[in-house]
Design a protein around this motif. Structure first.
Motif, PDB file in Angstrom:
ATOM      1  N   VAL A  18      -8.886 -12.401  -2.967  1.00 55.54           N
ATOM      2  CA  VAL A  18      -7.608 -11.865  -2.507  1.00 55.54           C
ATOM      3  C   VAL A  18      -7.888 -10.973  -1.303  1.00 55.54           C
ATOM      4  N   THR A  19      -7.124 -11.198  -0.247  1.00 53.27           N
ATOM      5  CA  THR A  19      -7.216 -10.370   0.947  1.00 53.27           C
ATOM      6  C   THR A  19      -5.984  -9.482   0.986  1.00 53.27           C
ATOM      7  N   VAL A  20      -6.208  -8.180   1.134  1.00 59.18           N
ATOM      8  CA  VAL A  20      -5.116  -7.211   1.082  1.00 59.18           C
ATOM      9  C   VAL A  20      -5.134  -6.346   2.323  1.00 59.18           C
ATOM     10  N   SER A  21      -3.973  -6.268   2.965  1.00 60.10           N
ATOM     11  CA  SER A  21      -3.784  -5.335   4.065  1.00 60.10           C
ATOM     12  C   SER A  21      -2.870  -4.243   3.538  1.00 60.10           C
ATOM     13  N   SER A  22      -3.414  -3.029   3.370  1.00 62.84           N
ATOM     14  CA  SER A  22      -2.675  -1.942   2.747  1.00 62.84           C
ATOM     15  C   SER A  22      -3.158  -0.607   3.284  1.00 62.84           C
ATOM     16  N   HIS A  23      -2.262   0.361   3.237  1.00 62.09           N
ATOM     17  CA  HIS A  23      -2.637   1.723   3.626  1.00 62.09           C
ATOM     18  C   HIS A  23      -3.223   2.492   2.445  1.00 62.09           C
ATOM     19  N   GLN A  24      -3.175   1.893   1.256  1.00 63.53           N
ATOM     20  CA  GLN A  24      -3.746   2.530   0.069  1.00 63.53           C
ATOM     21  C   GLN A  24      -5.260   2.348   0.068  1.00 63.53           C
TER      22      GLN A  24
END
Length: 70
Positions: free
Chosen positions: A40-46
């Protein structure tokens, strides 16, 4: 951007659950998954720890992939 290996993600329903778990803590997160590789690739500010915790609580324990891992 983060890349996680989620060993227990093996169907579209699993991917949907993974996406929902991440978007609960960051509604703006972009989540893409590959069921074949279970990545899974995630783009997040977390942060990484919060994302991993959300996945774990949703029943999909994962680990962060280094840039060198597939």
């Amino acid at each position: 951007m983060y890349r996680f290996h989620v060993p227990d993600m093996n169907c579209g329903g699993c991917l949907r659950s993974v996406r929902q778990a991440i978007q609960r803590i960051d509604p703006q997160a972009l989540v893409e998954g590959d069921l074949e590789t279970r990545i899974v690739t995630v783009s997040s500010h977390q942060g990484e720890a919060l994302l991993l915790s959300a996945l774990d609580m949703a029943g999909f324990p994962a680990h962060l992939l280094s840039q060198h891992e597939a």
